[in-house]
Design an enzyme around this catalytic site. Structure first.
Site, PDB file in Angstrom:
ATOM      1  N   LYS A 109      13.710 -19.774 -13.106  1.00  0.00           N
ATOM      2  CA  LYS A 109      14.112 -18.367 -12.929  1.00  0.00           C
ATOM      3  C   LYS A 109      15.196 -17.996 -13.931  1.00  0.00           C
ATOM      4  O   LYS A 109      15.145 -16.961 -14.563  1.00  0.00           O
ATOM      5  CB  LYS A 109      14.669 -18.195 -11.523  1.00  0.00           C
ATOM      6  CG  LYS A 109      14.123 -17.424 -10.429  1.00  0.00           C
ATOM      7  CD  LYS A 109      12.881 -16.712 -10.314  1.00  0.00           C
ATOM      8  CE  LYS A 109      11.722 -17.054 -11.160  1.00  0.00           C
ATOM      9  NZ  LYS A 109      10.504 -17.396 -10.482  1.00  0.00           N
ATOM     10  N   ASN A 154      -0.487   1.352   6.466  1.00  0.00           N
ATOM     11  CA  ASN A 154       0.169   0.262   5.726  1.00  0.00           C
ATOM     12  C   ASN A 154       0.574  -0.777   6.749  1.00  0.00           C
ATOM     13  O   ASN A 154       1.026  -0.412   7.840  1.00  0.00           O
ATOM     14  CB  ASN A 154       1.464   0.741   5.061  1.00  0.00           C
ATOM     15  CG  ASN A 154       1.202   1.603   3.858  1.00  0.00           C
ATOM     16  OD1 ASN A 154       0.056   1.788   3.464  1.00  0.00           O
ATOM     17  ND2 ASN A 154       2.269   2.138   3.291  1.00  0.00           N
ATOM     18  N   GLY A 155       0.516  -2.043   6.380  1.00  0.00           N
ATOM     19  CA  GLY A 155       0.986  -3.085   7.284  1.00  0.00           C
ATOM     20  C   GLY A 155      -0.162  -3.845   7.913  1.00  0.00           C
ATOM     21  O   GLY A 155      -1.287  -3.819   7.418  1.00  0.00           O
ATOM     22  N   CYS A 185       0.850  -1.206   0.000  1.00  0.00           N
ATOM     23  CA  CYS A 185       0.000   0.000   0.000  1.00  0.00           C
ATOM     24  C   CYS A 185       0.889   1.261   0.000  1.00  0.00           C
ATOM     25  O   CYS A 185       2.073   1.197   0.291  1.00  0.00           O
ATOM     26  CB  CYS A 185      -0.939   0.109   1.189  1.00  0.00           C
ATOM     27  SG  CYS A 185      -1.893  -1.351   1.540  1.00  0.00           S
ATOM     28  N   HIS A 197      20.260 -42.180 -15.957  1.00  0.00           N
ATOM     29  CA  HIS A 197      19.223 -42.714 -16.850  1.00  0.00           C
ATOM     30  C   HIS A 197      19.127 -41.883 -18.127  1.00  0.00           C
ATOM     31  O   HIS A 197      18.132 -41.972 -18.844  1.00  0.00           O
ATOM     32  CB  HIS A 197      17.878 -42.772 -16.121  1.00  0.00           C
ATOM     33  CG  HIS A 197      17.930 -43.647 -14.916  1.00  0.00           C
ATOM     34  ND1 HIS A 197      18.005 -45.014 -15.003  1.00  0.00           N
ATOM     35  CD2 HIS A 197      17.974 -43.342 -13.593  1.00  0.00           C
ATOM     36  CE1 HIS A 197      18.081 -45.526 -13.778  1.00  0.00           C
ATOM     37  NE2 HIS A 197      18.081 -44.523 -12.913  1.00  0.00           N
ATOM     38  N   ARG A 201       2.515   0.237  -5.686  1.00  0.00           N
ATOM     39  CA  ARG A 201       2.547  -0.462  -4.400  1.00  0.00           C
ATOM     40  C   ARG A 201       1.205  -1.087  -4.036  1.00  0.00           C
ATOM     41  O   ARG A 201       1.108  -1.889  -3.099  1.00  0.00           O
ATOM     42  CB  ARG A 201       2.940   0.513  -3.277  1.00  0.00           C
ATOM     43  CG  ARG A 201       4.387   0.936  -3.326  1.00  0.00           C
ATOM     44  CD  ARG A 201       4.686   1.824  -2.145  1.00  0.00           C
ATOM     45  NE  ARG A 201       4.424   1.178  -0.885  1.00  0.00           N
ATOM     46  CZ  ARG A 201       5.344   0.652  -0.105  1.00  0.00           C
ATOM     47  NH1 ARG A 201       6.600   0.691  -0.453  1.00  0.00           N
ATOM     48  NH2 ARG A 201       5.011   0.092   1.039  1.00  0.00           N
ATOM     49  N   TRP A 256      -3.443  -2.183  -1.218  1.00  0.00           N
ATOM     50  CA  TRP A 256      -3.242  -3.566  -1.637  1.00  0.00           C
ATOM     51  C   TRP A 256      -3.852  -4.387  -0.514  1.00  0.00           C
ATOM     52  O   TRP A 256      -3.320  -4.445   0.586  1.00  0.00           O
ATOM     53  CB  TRP A 256      -1.749  -3.863  -1.790  1.00  0.00           C
ATOM     54  CG  TRP A 256      -1.492  -5.284  -2.144  1.00  0.00           C
ATOM     55  CD1 TRP A 256      -1.213  -6.313  -1.297  1.00  0.00           C
ATOM     56  CD2 TRP A 256      -1.483  -5.865  -3.453  1.00  0.00           C
ATOM     57  NE1 TRP A 256      -1.044  -7.481  -1.982  1.00  0.00           N
ATOM     58  CE2 TRP A 256      -1.199  -7.231  -3.309  1.00  0.00           C
ATOM     59  CE3 TRP A 256      -1.695  -5.349  -4.725  1.00  0.00           C
ATOM     60  CZ2 TRP A 256      -1.120  -8.089  -4.401  1.00  0.00           C
ATOM     61  CZ3 TRP A 256      -1.615  -6.215  -5.807  1.00  0.00           C
ATOM     62  CH2 TRP A 256      -1.323  -7.557  -5.638  1.00  0.00           C
ATOM     63  N   GLU A 279      13.761 -17.750 -17.558  1.00  0.00           N
ATOM     64  CA  GLU A 279      12.854 -16.651 -17.894  1.00  0.00           C
ATOM     65  C   GLU A 279      13.518 -15.279 -17.896  1.00  0.00           C
ATOM     66  O   GLU A 279      13.134 -14.433 -18.681  1.00  0.00           O
ATOM     67  CB  GLU A 279      11.581 -16.664 -17.038  1.00  0.00           C
ATOM     68  CG  GLU A 279      11.750 -16.366 -15.576  1.00  0.00           C
ATOM     69  CD  GLU A 279      10.400 -16.327 -14.850  1.00  0.00           C
ATOM     70  OE1 GLU A 279      10.398 -16.605 -13.646  1.00  0.00           O
ATOM     71  OE2 GLU A 279       9.378 -16.017 -15.460  1.00  0.00           O
ATOM     72  N   LYS A 290       2.982 -10.881 -16.608  1.00  0.00           N
ATOM     73  CA  LYS A 290       2.915 -11.170 -15.167  1.00  0.00           C
ATOM     74  C   LYS A 290       1.743 -12.076 -14.848  1.00  0.00           C
ATOM     75  O   LYS A 290       1.835 -12.961 -14.016  1.00  0.00           O
ATOM     76  CB  LYS A 290       2.803  -9.838 -14.400  1.00  0.00           C
ATOM     77  CG  LYS A 290       2.809  -9.990 -12.881  1.00  0.00           C
ATOM     78  CD  LYS A 290       4.154 -10.490 -12.381  1.00  0.00           C
ATOM     79  CE  LYS A 290       4.171 -10.804 -10.915  1.00  0.00           C
ATOM     80  NZ  LYS A 290       5.323 -11.667 -10.555  1.00  0.00           N
ATOM     81  N   GLU A 311      12.677 -24.636  -9.562  1.00  0.00           N
ATOM     82  CA  GLU A 311      12.396 -23.203  -9.491  1.00  0.00           C
ATOM     83  C   GLU A 311      13.617 -22.389  -9.930  1.00  0.00           C
ATOM     84  O   GLU A 311      13.496 -21.414 -10.673  1.00  0.00           O
ATOM     85  CB  GLU A 311      11.950 -22.829  -8.067  1.00  0.00           C
ATOM     86  CG  GLU A 311      11.733 -21.353  -7.807  1.00  0.00           C
ATOM     87  CD  GLU A 311      10.725 -20.680  -8.742  1.00  0.00           C
ATOM     88  OE1 GLU A 311      10.035 -21.371  -9.497  1.00  0.00           O
ATOM     89  OE2 GLU A 311      10.677 -19.431  -8.735  1.00  0.00           O
TER      90      GLU A 311
HETATM   91  C1  AGP Z   1       7.292 -17.210 -12.538  1.00  0.00           C
HETATM   92  O1  AGP Z   1       8.397 -16.422 -12.346  1.00  0.00           O
HETATM   93  C2  AGP Z   1       6.346 -16.763 -13.578  1.00  0.00           C
HETATM   94  N1  AGP Z   1       5.954 -15.429 -13.402  1.00  0.00           N
HETATM   95  C3  AGP Z   1       5.196 -17.736 -13.833  1.00  0.00           C
HETATM   96  O2  AGP Z   1       5.712 -19.021 -13.965  1.00  0.00           O
HETATM   97  C4  AGP Z   1       4.059 -17.743 -12.812  1.00  0.00           C
HETATM   98  O3  AGP Z   1       4.485 -18.335 -11.613  1.00  0.00           O
HETATM   99  C5  AGP Z   1       2.862 -18.504 -13.395  1.00  0.00           C
HETATM  100  O4  AGP Z   1       2.428 -17.858 -14.559  1.00  0.00           O
HETATM  101  C6  AGP Z   1       1.722 -18.639 -12.429  1.00  0.00           C
HETATM  102  O5  AGP Z   1       1.219 -17.401 -12.044  1.00  0.00           O
HETATM  103  P1  AGP Z   1       0.280 -17.246 -10.795  1.00  0.00           P
HETATM  104  O6  AGP Z   1       1.056 -17.653  -9.587  1.00  0.00           O
HETATM  105  O7  AGP Z   1      -0.093 -15.799 -10.791  1.00  0.00           O
HETATM  106  O8  AGP Z   1      -0.902 -18.138 -11.003  1.00  0.00           O
END
Ligand code: AGP
Length: 609
Positions: free
Chosen positions: A486, A100-101, A2, A505, A27, A74, A489, A604, A482
Site C-alpha cells: 500500500k 440498494n443493499g 448501486c 539473515h 457506484r 452493482w 503504490e 485498477k 500488504e
Molecule cells: C492493490 O492495491 C492493487 N490494486 C493490485 O495489487 C491488485 O490487488 C492486483 O492487481 C490484483 O487485482 P485483482 O484483485 O482485481 O485481481
C-alpha cells in the site's frame, strides 16, 4: 452499493433520472434502468451494461412521465443481465421497486410467495420486494410497504412507486443511504447527494428505519412505529466532486471508511448467529468432494495474493488442509503439480486480472476444481470457476485496494469455517465462537478508525522517509506485506516487508540510525519473539512504529510510536491490523502530494501481461 434516483413533479422525469444516474454511475455500472409513470401504466426500461446502453435505447422512443425512478446496479444477487437489472415489478407491473443493499431473508419470502402463485423472473433479492408489497397491498401503498419492512431483514434502501397511487414515491432506508431533495412543485430522491445537486442543494436526510412519502408538493417522514417525524433541512455546500466522495478528499480514504459496512455486508446472511453452519450461496462443494482433495492451491496477484497468504494460515489452522500459495504469474508458467485432487482457490477483486485468469485456466486444464473469491459478479474469473464466493464490497474506485482486501479476508474465514464444519476439524462451539467474534469486526474497524489522527500525525512527521521496513511474524507477516505494498503504490516510498525472523539473515544490515521500521505485533503466541525483533532494530538506531493489541504493553517501552488496535483474536487480527497500515500509506501519499486515487503507472484492473 448501486445508485438510486427518483423524481416527482411537473417536468418529464426521464432526463432528470438519466442525469442523476450518470452522477451515480461510479457506484455501480453493470446495468441500469428507469421506470416512468405514463398516465396509463408504468413503463420500465432496463439493460445490462453501462448507462450509455440504456441511453441509446431511450433515444429510439419517446418515453415521458412526471414521476419515475431509476437505478444503476452493482450486482450482488444474480449476474448482470437485462432481467436482473432494476427496476423490478410485481406480476402485473403495477408496483415497481429499485433497491440498494441486501435482503437477508429473501429466499424464505420468495418461496412463500411462489407457493401463493407469484411468478418470479429474476434471480435478485429485490424482486421479492415488489411482489411482497403486492401481497400486502389492500388499498394503501404506504401501509403495504410498512408491512414489508416488518418482515424483511438486512441492510437496504429501496424506493417504491405504484400505478395504483401515482401521486407518491415511497422511500425506505435501513443501513444504506437515501436522501430527498427539496424542489419547488417537484421533489427528488437519490441514494447520494451528487445525483440531485444540479436541481437543489436543500435536502432531507432519511434516517435509519424511517419511511419518506414524497409527493410533488409535500414530503412526509414516519419512524418505524408509524409516528410522524419532523426534520431539519440540510443545506449541501459541497461541490459535485466532493459529494461523489461522500465529503472525503479521495476515494481511497472514503473506501477505507467503508470497510466496516463492506465487511458487514459480506458476512450478512452467511455468518448467522446461533448456528455452526456457514451459508455460502454459490459454493456447492460437498463433504465427500472436500475429502477427495489432498491439498489446496491459492493463487492471485498483488493485494489479493496477500489475502491468500493469510488464507494459508487460516485454512491450515481451522480446516487442517495443506495449502500452497503462489503468485498467479509464477503459477501459470511453471507447470505446478495440480490434479483432480487439488482444490484451487483463486482470489480477485476485479475478476479480470489476466495472470490470475490464466492461472485458473491452467489449474482447470489439469483437472483441478476452482473456487473463486471475486468482487465483480459475472466477471471472467467468476464465470470460469466451479464455485464462486462473492465479496459484497461494492465498486472500489481507488486503484489501491482497501475494502476489497478486508472483505476477501472475510471470505477466507467463511470458507475455512465451512470446510472445518464439513471435515469436523472444529467443534460446533468453536465455530460458533469464531463467528461471534467475526460479527464484532465491523465495530472494531470503526473503533480503530476513530484514532486515524494519530497516524496522520505520524505521516506528517515522516513523509520524507526514503525506505520503510515492515516486520511481522506468522499472520502478521502477511499483513506487513500488504501494508508495504500500500505504501509503495500510493506514496512511492520504497518499502519492504519481512518475516521478523529473517532479520538476522541479511535485512538487519540495512538498518541504521533513523530507519523507519513498522512492526506488527498482534499475535499473542509470537508477541515475545516480535518484541525481541523490535529490540534488535532499536539497538541499530531504527525508529520503530509498533502496532499491537490493547492490553499488550511491553513493546510500548521499546518502540518510538505505538498504535493500539482493539482486542481481537489472533486469527481475525489482520482485518483490524491492516487499517492503520492503509491509513499510513494514505496520509503519507497526501503529505507528499501524490495522486492518491490514481497512482502513476498503475491501473485498477490489470488485463494485460
Ligand atoms: C492493490 O492495491 C492493487 N490494486 C493490485 O495489487 C491488485 O490487488 C492486483 O492487481 C490484483 O487485482 P485483482 O484483485 O482485481 O485481481
Amino acid at each position: 452499493m448501486c445508485g438510486i434516483v427518483g423524481y416527482i413533479g411537473k417536468k418529464n422525469a426521464v432526463p432528470i433520472l438519466m442525469e442523476g444516474l450518470q452522477k451515480l454511475e461510479y457506484r455501480g455500472y453493470d446495468s441500469a434502468g428507469v421506470a416512468v409513470y405514463t398516465k396509463e401504466r408504468i413503463e420500465v426500461r432496463k439493460y445490462k451494461g453501462r448507462l450509455s446502453v440504456l441511453e441509446e435505447h431511450l433515444k429510439k422512443e419517446t418515453l415521458e412521465g412526471c414521476m419515475g425512478i431509476g437505478h444503476t446496479r452493482w450486482a450482488t444477487h444474480g449476474e448482470p443481465s437485462d432481467v436482473n437489472s432494476h427496476p423490478h415489478t410485481n406480476c402485473s407491473g403495477d408496483i415497481v421497486v429499485v433497491h440498494n443493499g441486501i435482503i437477508e431473508n429473501y429466499m424464505s419470502i420468495k418461496n412463500m410467495l411462489i407457493e401463493k402463485g407469484y411468478v418470479f423472473r429474476s434471480e435478485t433479492d429485490t424482486e421479492v420486494l415488489a411482489h411482497y408489497v403486492d401481497y400486502f397491498y389492500e388499498g394503501d401503498l404506504t401501509e403495504a410497504v410498512r408491512k414489508v419492512i416488518e418482515k424483511i431483514r438486512g441492510s437496504y434502501a429501496f424506493v417504491v412507486i405504484s400505478r395504483r397511487e401515482p401521486d407518491k414515491i415511497i422511500c425506505v432506508r435501513k443501513g444504506n443511504s437515501l436522501i430527498v431533495g427539496i424542489g419547488n412543485g417537484e421533489n427528488f430522491i437519490a441514494s447520494d447527494i451528487p445525483a440531485i445537486l444540479n436541481h437543489t442543494r436543500r435536502v432531507y436526510l432519511i434516517n435509519e428505519n424511517e419511511i419518506a412519502i414524497v409527493e410533488k408538493d409535500r414530503i412526509s417522514f414516519f419512524d418505524g412505529s408509524g409516528k410522524k417525524v419532523e426534520k431539519e433541512v440540510f443545506e449541501v455546500n459541497w461541490d459535485v466532486t466532493a459529494a461523489e466522495k461522500g465529503g472525503f478528499e479521495h476515494f481511497m480514504i472514503k473506501e477505507i471508511h467503508e470497510q466496516s459496512k463492506a465487511v458487514k455486508d459480506t458476512m450478512v446472511s452467511r455468518v448467522l448467529p446461533d448456528f455452526a453452519d456457514i451459508k455460502l450461496d454459490d459454493i456447492i462443494l460437498t463433504k465427500e468432494e472436500l475429502q477427495e482433495f489432498d491439498k489446496i492451491y491459492m493463487v492471485a496477484c498483488g493485494t489479493s495474493f496477500h489475502v491468500c497468504i493469510v488464507g494459508k494460515y487460516v485454512i491450515e489452522k481451522l480446516a487442517k488442509i495443506p495449502v500452497e500459495v503462489e503468485i498467479a504469474s509464477e503459477f501459470r508458467y511453471r507447470n505446478p503439480i495440480v490434479n483432480e485432487r487439488t482444490l484451487t482457490i483463486v482470489v480477485s477483486q476485479s475478476g479480470e486480472t489476466l495472470d490470475t485468469l490464466e492461472a485458473l485456466k491452467e489449474a482447470r486444464r489439469k483437472g483441478s476444481r476452482i473456487l473463486s473469491i471475486v468482487n465483480v459478479v459475472g466477471s471472467s474469473i467468476a464465470r470460469e470457476s466451479h464455485d464462486v464466493l462473492y465479496t459484497w464490497a461494492g465498486p472500489e474506485i481507488a486503484v489501491a485496494s482497501t475494502k476489497t482486501y478486508t472483505t476477501q479476508l472475510i471470505a477466507i474465514y467463511m470458507i475455512a469455517l465451512y470446510m472445518a464444519k464439513l471435515k469436523g476439524t472444529l467443534k460446533d462451539e468453536e465455530i460458533a465462537k469464531i463467528k461471534d467474534e467475526m460479527r464484532k469486526l465491523p465495530q472494531l474497524i470503526e473503533e480503530t478508525l476513530k484514532h486515524k489522527s494519530t497516524i496522520q500525525k505520524f505521516a506528517a512527521q515522516n513523509s520524507n522517509a526514503r525506505d520503510v521496513f515492515y516486520l511481522g511474524r506468522g499472520i502478521d507477516y502477511a499483513v506487513a506485506l500488504e501494508g508495504s505494498l500500500k505504501l509503495k503504490e500510493v506514496s512511492y516510498i520504497h518499502s519492504g516487508a519481512y518475516a521478523a525472523g529473517e532479520l538476522k539473515h541479511g535485512i538487519i544490515a540495512l538498518v541504521e540510525q533513523g530507519t523507519i521500521v513498522l512492526a506488527v505485533l498482534t499475535q499473542d503466541e509470537l508477541y515475545e519473539k516480535m518484541v525481541s525483533s523490535v529490540k534488535e532494530v532499536k539497538a541499530r538506531g531504527a525508529f520503530v512504529f509498533a502496532i499491537e493489541k490493547e492490553g499488550n504493553t511491553e513493546v510500548e517501552n521499546v518502540a518510538d510510536y505505538t498504535f493500539y488496535i482493539p482486542k481481537v483474536s489472533d486469527i481475525l487480527a489482520p482485518v483490524v491490523a491492516v487499517i492503520p497500515l492503509q491509513l499510513l500509506a494514505y496520509y503519507m501519499a497526501v503529505e507528499k502530494g501524490c495522486d492518491v486515487d490514481k497512482p502513476r503507472n498503475l491501473a485498477k484492473s490489470v488485463t494485460v501481461e
